[in-house]
Design a protein around this motif. Structure first.
Motif, PDB file in Angstrom:
ATOM      1  N   TYR A   1     -10.749  -5.051  -7.683  1.00  0.00           N
ATOM      2  CA  TYR A   1     -10.232  -6.074  -8.609  1.00  0.00           C
ATOM      3  C   TYR A   1      -9.959  -7.379  -7.867  1.00  0.00           C
ATOM      4  O   TYR A   1     -10.128  -8.457  -8.428  1.00  0.00           O
TER       5      TYR A   1
ATOM      6  N   ALA B   1      -2.801  -5.840  -8.698  1.00  0.00           N
ATOM      7  CA  ALA B   1      -4.080  -5.130  -8.807  1.00  0.00           C
ATOM      8  C   ALA B   1      -3.865  -3.617  -8.798  1.00  0.00           C
ATOM      9  O   ALA B   1      -4.556  -2.871  -9.507  1.00  0.00           O
ATOM     10  N   LEU B   2      -2.894  -3.158  -8.000  1.00  0.00           N
ATOM     11  CA  LEU B   2      -2.611  -1.714  -7.970  1.00  0.00           C
ATOM     12  C   LEU B   2      -2.049  -1.235  -9.307  1.00  0.00           C
ATOM     13  O   LEU B   2      -2.384  -0.133  -9.767  1.00  0.00           O
TER      14      LEU B   2
ATOM     15  N   LEU C   1      -1.962  -8.049  -4.608  1.00  0.00           N
ATOM     16  CA  LEU C   1      -2.337  -6.651  -4.358  1.00  0.00           C
ATOM     17  C   LEU C   1      -1.496  -5.710  -5.227  1.00  0.00           C
ATOM     18  O   LEU C   1      -2.028  -4.756  -5.814  1.00  0.00           O
TER      19      LEU C   1
ATOM     20  N   ALA D   1      -8.100  -1.155  -6.789  1.00  0.00           N
ATOM     21  CA  ALA D   1      -7.348  -2.413  -6.717  1.00  0.00           C
ATOM     22  C   ALA D   1      -8.070  -3.435  -5.831  1.00  0.00           C
ATOM     23  O   ALA D   1      -8.130  -4.621  -6.150  1.00  0.00           O
TER      24      ALA D   1
ATOM     25  N   TYR E   1       0.841  -1.206   0.000  1.00  0.00           N
ATOM     26  CA  TYR E   1       0.000   0.000   0.000  1.00  0.00           C
ATOM     27  C   TYR E   1       0.875   1.255   0.000  1.00  0.00           C
ATOM     28  O   TYR E   1       0.523   2.270  -0.594  1.00  0.00           O
TER      29      TYR E   1
ATOM     30  N   THR F   1       1.949   2.576  -3.467  1.00  0.00           N
ATOM     31  CA  THR F   1       0.905   2.995  -4.409  1.00  0.00           C
ATOM     32  C   THR F   1       1.375   4.190  -5.242  1.00  0.00           C
ATOM     33  O   THR F   1       1.874   5.169  -4.700  1.00  0.00           O
ATOM     34  N   GLY F   2       1.242   4.055  -6.545  1.00  0.00           N
ATOM     35  CA  GLY F   2       1.666   5.132  -7.443  1.00  0.00           C
ATOM     36  C   GLY F   2       3.022   4.875  -8.065  1.00  0.00           C
ATOM     37  O   GLY F   2       3.354   5.470  -9.081  1.00  0.00           O
TER      38      GLY F   2
ATOM     39  N   ASP G   1      -8.965   6.103 -17.981  1.00  0.00           N
ATOM     40  CA  ASP G   1     -10.179   6.870 -17.674  1.00  0.00           C
ATOM     41  C   ASP G   1      -9.926   8.372 -17.716  1.00  0.00           C
ATOM     42  O   ASP G   1     -10.778   9.148 -18.144  1.00  0.00           O
ATOM     43  N   GLU G   2      -8.760   8.763 -17.191  1.00  0.00           N
ATOM     44  CA  GLU G   2      -8.470  10.202 -17.096  1.00  0.00           C
ATOM     45  C   GLU G   2      -7.732  10.731 -18.318  1.00  0.00           C
ATOM     46  O   GLU G   2      -7.251  11.861 -18.305  1.00  0.00           O
TER      47      GLU G   2
ATOM     48  N   ASP H   1      -5.692   1.507 -15.513  1.00  0.00           N
ATOM     49  CA  ASP H   1      -7.074   1.810 -15.882  1.00  0.00           C
ATOM     50  C   ASP H   1      -7.435   3.261 -15.554  1.00  0.00           C
ATOM     51  O   ASP H   1      -8.203   3.898 -16.276  1.00  0.00           O
ATOM     52  N   MET H   2      -6.883   3.761 -14.446  1.00  0.00           N
ATOM     53  CA  MET H   2      -7.154   5.167 -14.105  1.00  0.00           C
ATOM     54  C   MET H   2      -6.561   6.103 -15.144  1.00  0.00           C
ATOM     55  O   MET H   2      -7.156   7.129 -15.493  1.00  0.00           O
TER      56      MET H   2
ATOM     57  N   ARG I   1      -2.684  -2.575 -12.229  1.00  0.00           N
ATOM     58  CA  ARG I   1      -3.823  -2.555 -13.166  1.00  0.00           C
ATOM     59  C   ARG I   1      -4.724  -1.354 -12.891  1.00  0.00           C
ATOM     60  O   ARG I   1      -5.255  -0.720 -13.816  1.00  0.00           O
ATOM     61  N   ALA I   2      -4.909  -1.056 -11.601  1.00  0.00           N
ATOM     62  CA  ALA I   2      -5.757   0.090 -11.246  1.00  0.00           C
ATOM     63  C   ALA I   2      -5.146   1.390 -11.766  1.00  0.00           C
ATOM     64  O   ALA I   2      -5.856   2.245 -12.312  1.00  0.00           O
ATOM     65  N   GLU I   3      -3.833   1.546 -11.588  1.00  0.00           N
ATOM     66  CA  GLU I   3      -3.172   2.761 -12.084  1.00  0.00           C
ATOM     67  C   GLU I   3      -3.315   2.845 -13.607  1.00  0.00           C
ATOM     68  O   GLU I   3      -3.540   3.929 -14.154  1.00  0.00           O
TER      69      GLU I   3
END
Lengths: 134, 134
Positions: free
Chosen positions: B132, A65-66, A62, B129, A37, A40-41, A76-77, A72-73, A68-70
């Protein structure tokens, strides 16, 4: 041993901890989740963590997933996508949530540890204190 | 016949003052300047920079536009939100999406890990995340 999904012992910070782990091991997993955590970033650090076989499967999932989240963000942005290979990320984390190794804290699909690899080597998974029960 | 003195009723009426308004009052009433100072302050410019950009002294700025300097960011955001809402009401889908993103960002996610917030970038990635992983 293949199970889908792996049974969950408890949850820590919304991350499922796998069953059949002793308290000492779970303490290590919790610390590693906190560390992930904290990353992150930092995409490349998270990617390296996800590929590091010496880390716990939960924290590697985790980290993946982070990443992938970054990614996808960024889509989106409408920002520039992070320079990561998502296929490779999926490959290095394949099976961590569904198929676990009987002797190592790793995936069944991961290659055998190289001969001579020492603990701490990114290619060397942590040995279980007891082989996994059925 | 020579007439001595002024003709009655001639000249400026008695009691009427034609003094020019003080400069500070003029500045306070200038809505465009007010908006400009708020925009500059909201975008992170300091008082010396705004002073150069608007042609006022720093003392005049601090005297007449203290509110704009202090709350410029909020004023600019409010104006932008009003414009977004108007555009969304007119059927602009991009504006409606942007408005939704803004409103969702200020809404804490129920499944966010402790210590994270969706308003922060890292919190957003972490909550995504976690989704996900589940």
């Amino acid at each position: 041993m293949i199970r889908a999904p792996i049974p969950i012992g408890e949850r820590y910070r919304n991350v499922a901890l796998h069953d059949q782990q002793d308290h000492e091991r779970l303490a290590v997993v919790r610390v590693e989740i906190d560390e992930v955590y904290g990353l992150t970033g930092q995409i490349s650090a998270l990617f390296d963590w996800a590929a590091h076989r010496g880390k716990s499967p939960e924290s590697r999932l985790l980290a993946a997933a982070l990443v992938r989240a970054e990614f996808d963000m960024a889509i989106d942005e409408r920002r520039a996508r992070p320079n990561v290979d998502l296929d490779r990320l999926a490959a290095v984390t394949a099976g961590l949530a569904t198929a676990r190794h009987r002797r190592y804290f790793d995936s069944m699909f991961a290659p055998c540890p190289p001969p001579g690899a020492l603990p701490g080597d990114p290619r060397m998974p942590v040995l279980r204190s007891q082989p996994l029960r059925d | 016949m020579a007439r001595g003195g002024k003709r009655p009723g001639a000249g400026r009426p008695k009691g009427a003052k034609n003094k020019p308004k003080p400069l500070l009052d003029l500045l306070r009433e200038d809505a465009a300047m007010r908006q400009r100072v708020a925009l500059c302050a909201g975008s992170g410019m300091g008082v010396p920079e705004i002073s150069i950009a608007t042609g006022m002294t720093e003392d005049q700025l601090l005297t007449c536009f203290a509110r704009e300097l202090e709350h410029g960011r909020a004023l600019v955001r409010a104006d932008a939100l009003v414009a977004l809402k108007a555009a969304a009401d007119d059927g602009n889908a991009a504006a409606a999406k942007a408005l939704l993103v803004v409103t969702e960002k200020n809404d804490p996610a129920p499944d966010a890990p402790p210590g994270s917030s969706r308003s922060a970038k890292s919190g957003d990635a972490a909550s995504r995340a976690v989704r996900y992983l589940q």
